[in-house]
Motif scaffolding. Sequence first.
Motif, PDB file in Angstrom:
ATOM      1  N   TYR A  79       0.838  -1.196   0.000  1.00  0.00           N
ATOM      2  CA  TYR A  79       0.000   0.000   0.000  1.00  0.00           C
ATOM      3  C   TYR A  79       0.875   1.248   0.000  1.00  0.00           C
ATOM      4  O   TYR A  79       1.945   1.281   0.608  1.00  0.00           O
ATOM      5  N   SER A  80       0.401   2.273  -0.668  1.00  0.00           N
ATOM      6  CA  SER A  80       1.104   3.553  -0.649  1.00  0.00           C
ATOM      7  C   SER A  80       0.904   4.215   0.706  1.00  0.00           C
ATOM      8  O   SER A  80       0.064   3.782   1.512  1.00  0.00           O
ATOM      9  N   ALA A  81       1.648   5.271   0.961  1.00  0.00           N
ATOM     10  CA  ALA A  81       1.494   6.005   2.222  1.00  0.00           C
ATOM     11  C   ALA A  81       0.080   6.566   2.355  1.00  0.00           C
ATOM     12  O   ALA A  81      -0.508   6.529   3.443  1.00  0.00           O
ATOM     13  N   ALA A  82      -0.470   7.059   1.246  1.00  0.00           N
ATOM     14  CA  ALA A  82      -1.829   7.605   1.281  1.00  0.00           C
ATOM     15  C   ALA A  82      -2.846   6.514   1.584  1.00  0.00           C
ATOM     16  O   ALA A  82      -3.803   6.725   2.348  1.00  0.00           O
ATOM     17  N   GLU A  83      -2.645   5.324   0.992  1.00  0.00           N
ATOM     18  CA  GLU A  83      -3.554   4.215   1.255  1.00  0.00           C
ATOM     19  C   GLU A  83      -3.441   3.739   2.694  1.00  0.00           C
ATOM     20  O   GLU A  83      -4.459   3.434   3.341  1.00  0.00           O
ATOM     21  N   ALA A  84      -2.219   3.681   3.218  1.00  0.00           N
ATOM     22  CA  ALA A  84      -2.028   3.279   4.614  1.00  0.00           C
ATOM     23  C   ALA A  84      -2.686   4.279   5.553  1.00  0.00           C
ATOM     24  O   ALA A  84      -3.297   3.895   6.555  1.00  0.00           O
ATOM     25  N   ALA A  85      -2.569   5.558   5.234  1.00  0.00           N
ATOM     26  CA  ALA A  85      -3.209   6.590   6.055  1.00  0.00           C
ATOM     27  C   ALA A  85      -4.719   6.420   6.071  1.00  0.00           C
ATOM     28  O   ALA A  85      -5.374   6.572   7.112  1.00  0.00           O
ATOM     29  N   ALA A  86      -5.288   6.087   4.911  1.00  0.00           N
ATOM     30  CA  ALA A  86      -6.737   5.886   4.828  1.00  0.00           C
ATOM     31  C   ALA A  86      -7.177   4.682   5.643  1.00  0.00           C
ATOM     32  O   ALA A  86      -8.203   4.724   6.344  1.00  0.00           O
ATOM     33  N   VAL A  87      -6.404   3.592   5.575  1.00  0.00           N
ATOM     34  CA  VAL A  87      -6.733   2.395   6.346  1.00  0.00           C
ATOM     35  C   VAL A  87      -6.680   2.681   7.844  1.00  0.00           C
ATOM     36  O   VAL A  87      -7.557   2.267   8.604  1.00  0.00           O
ATOM     37  N   LEU A  88      -5.641   3.406   8.261  1.00  0.00           N
ATOM     38  CA  LEU A  88      -5.456   3.694   9.686  1.00  0.00           C
ATOM     39  C   LEU A  88      -6.335   4.836  10.169  1.00  0.00           C
ATOM     40  O   LEU A  88      -6.512   5.026  11.374  1.00  0.00           O
ATOM     41  N   GLY A  89      -6.853   5.628   9.237  1.00  0.00           N
ATOM     42  CA  GLY A  89      -7.669   6.770   9.624  1.00  0.00           C
ATOM     43  C   GLY A  89      -6.856   7.883  10.248  1.00  0.00           C
ATOM     44  O   GLY A  89      -7.322   8.573  11.166  1.00  0.00           O
ATOM     45  N   VAL A  90      -5.616   8.059   9.751  1.00  0.00           N
ATOM     46  CA  VAL A  90      -4.731   9.084  10.295  1.00  0.00           C
ATOM     47  C   VAL A  90      -4.146   9.917   9.150  1.00  0.00           C
ATOM     48  O   VAL A  90      -4.369   9.635   7.973  1.00  0.00           O
ATOM     49  N   SER A  91      -3.377  10.934   9.493  1.00  0.00           N
ATOM     50  CA  SER A  91      -2.747  11.804   8.500  1.00  0.00           C
ATOM     51  C   SER A  91      -1.486  11.164   7.946  1.00  0.00           C
ATOM     52  O   SER A  91      -0.930  10.221   8.527  1.00  0.00           O
ATOM     53  N   ASP A  92      -1.014  11.703   6.818  1.00  0.00           N
ATOM     54  CA  ASP A  92       0.236  11.225   6.227  1.00  0.00           C
ATOM     55  C   ASP A  92       1.406  11.411   7.194  1.00  0.00           C
ATOM     56  O   ASP A  92       2.309  10.569   7.253  1.00  0.00           O
ATOM     57  N   SER A  93       1.401  12.501   7.949  1.00  0.00           N
ATOM     58  CA  SER A  93       2.491  12.752   8.883  1.00  0.00           C
ATOM     59  C   SER A  93       2.502  11.727  10.011  1.00  0.00           C
ATOM     60  O   SER A  93       3.563  11.316  10.492  1.00  0.00           O
ATOM     61  N   ARG A  94       1.312  11.260  10.413  1.00  0.00           N
ATOM     62  CA  ARG A  94       1.236  10.234  11.457  1.00  0.00           C
ATOM     63  C   ARG A  94       1.733   8.904  10.917  1.00  0.00           C
ATOM     64  O   ARG A  94       2.392   8.135  11.646  1.00  0.00           O
ATOM     65  N   ASP A 133      -4.537   0.426  19.961  1.00  0.00           N
ATOM     66  CA  ASP A 133      -4.129   1.670  19.312  1.00  0.00           C
ATOM     67  C   ASP A 133      -5.384   2.492  19.068  1.00  0.00           C
ATOM     68  O   ASP A 133      -6.242   2.132  18.271  1.00  0.00           O
ATOM     69  N   THR A 134      -5.502   3.610  19.722  1.00  0.00           N
ATOM     70  CA  THR A 134      -6.722   4.406  19.624  1.00  0.00           C
ATOM     71  C   THR A 134      -6.961   4.911  18.217  1.00  0.00           C
ATOM     72  O   THR A 134      -8.073   5.272  17.864  1.00  0.00           O
ATOM     73  N   GLU A 135      -5.921   4.934  17.373  1.00  0.00           N
ATOM     74  CA  GLU A 135      -6.091   5.389  16.001  1.00  0.00           C
ATOM     75  C   GLU A 135      -6.948   4.411  15.211  1.00  0.00           C
ATOM     76  O   GLU A 135      -7.450   4.745  14.147  1.00  0.00           O
ATOM     77  N   SER A 136      -7.111   3.184  15.699  1.00  0.00           N
ATOM     78  CA  SER A 136      -7.779   2.154  14.927  1.00  0.00           C
ATOM     79  C   SER A 136      -9.287   2.141  15.115  1.00  0.00           C
ATOM     80  O   SER A 136      -9.969   1.274  14.591  1.00  0.00           O
ATOM     81  N   ASP A 137      -9.847   3.096  15.877  1.00  0.00           N
ATOM     82  CA  ASP A 137     -11.284   3.101  16.125  1.00  0.00           C
ATOM     83  C   ASP A 137     -12.072   3.230  14.834  1.00  0.00           C
ATOM     84  O   ASP A 137     -13.135   2.663  14.679  1.00  0.00           O
ATOM     85  N   ASP A 138     -11.554   4.023  13.882  1.00  0.00           N
ATOM     86  CA  ASP A 138     -12.221   4.212  12.592  1.00  0.00           C
ATOM     87  C   ASP A 138     -11.252   3.874  11.468  1.00  0.00           C
ATOM     88  O   ASP A 138     -11.007   4.665  10.579  1.00  0.00           O
ATOM     89  N   THR A 139     -10.672   2.700  11.518  1.00  0.00           N
ATOM     90  CA  THR A 139      -9.614   2.372  10.569  1.00  0.00           C
ATOM     91  C   THR A 139     -10.111   1.716   9.296  1.00  0.00           C
ATOM     92  O   THR A 139      -9.364   1.630   8.331  1.00  0.00           O
ATOM     93  N   GLU A 140     -11.337   1.229   9.257  1.00  0.00           N
ATOM     94  CA  GLU A 140     -11.766   0.447   8.096  1.00  0.00           C
ATOM     95  C   GLU A 140     -11.842   1.316   6.850  1.00  0.00           C
ATOM     96  O   GLU A 140     -12.438   2.371   6.856  1.00  0.00           O
ATOM     97  N   SER A 141     -11.189   0.874   5.798  1.00  0.00           N
ATOM     98  CA  SER A 141     -11.196   1.585   4.526  1.00  0.00           C
ATOM     99  C   SER A 141     -11.346   0.550   3.428  1.00  0.00           C
ATOM    100  O   SER A 141     -10.424  -0.214   3.170  1.00  0.00           O
ATOM    101  N   ASP A 142     -12.549   0.501   2.812  1.00  0.00           N
ATOM    102  CA  ASP A 142     -12.816  -0.463   1.753  1.00  0.00           C
ATOM    103  C   ASP A 142     -12.555  -1.895   2.224  1.00  0.00           C
ATOM    104  O   ASP A 142     -12.025  -2.719   1.476  1.00  0.00           O
ATOM    105  N   GLY A 143     -12.929  -2.211   3.464  1.00  0.00           N
ATOM    106  CA  GLY A 143     -12.788  -3.563   3.968  1.00  0.00           C
ATOM    107  C   GLY A 143     -11.378  -3.977   4.291  1.00  0.00           C
ATOM    108  O   GLY A 143     -11.075  -5.165   4.320  1.00  0.00           O
ATOM    109  N   ILE A 144     -10.486  -3.034   4.534  1.00  0.00           N
ATOM    110  CA  ILE A 144      -9.098  -3.327   4.859  1.00  0.00           C
ATOM    111  C   ILE A 144      -8.788  -2.734   6.226  1.00  0.00           C
ATOM    112  O   ILE A 144      -9.147  -1.589   6.503  1.00  0.00           O
TER     113      ILE A 144
END
Length: 211
Positions: A79-94, A133-144
């Motif tokens: 996954y690209s950085a942008a895709e990973a950010a979407a999965v994790l529900g966080v910013s690119d910097s995070r 990891d509290t970042e994972s509360d809204d991590t689902e992105s397209d079933g990933i």
Amino acid sequence: MSTVDEDLDELLRDRFGMARKDLVLALRTLPAQRPWAARLTEGEARLLDAAGFTEDPENYAQIAAETTGHMARLYSTAYSAAEAAAVLGVSDSRVRQRRLNHTLWALDDGGSWVFPAPQFHHTTDSDDTESDDTESDDTESDGIEFVRGLERVFPRLLTRGLHATAIAGFLESPHPQLSIDGRPSSVKQWLLHGEPVEAVLELLELADWTA
């Protein structure tokens, strides 16, 4: 009339499902020296010994081909950085911060970073389990989703200087020490089943897990 480059691209797509770029990146992970002169780290030598490979050019060629194919797949499915950010529900910097503090696994993709697929899983069902990891509360992105618990495993695993294929093998190969319903499971299966992370951390301390 097709060119040699076009024939190579078509062959790689049809036979291996990879692009030439992925193959080149994978080849760069192999030692640059001749096989019989390559200097291996103690960990890499132990991996080869455990797999039954001796200092034989034909055996080296076999494991090099397998390693190259595995690495190419890791790159092509990452996954690209942008895709990973979407999965994790966080910013690119995070995402960058997590890469730097070894709670997220990344590979150098020729100047940028990609995130291997083994640390994620596809799901069609909602998972209401609380995450460490509290970042994972809204991590689902397209079933990933990110495999919960790996944020505790990675700081100990990624800092060992292991080859990427060894890391993937640790995550996806069955381990007798991680038994579910009487059957060895992989680290990934173990964590997705909701089993304790502590057992994985203990496994990391065993000298024979690379076998």
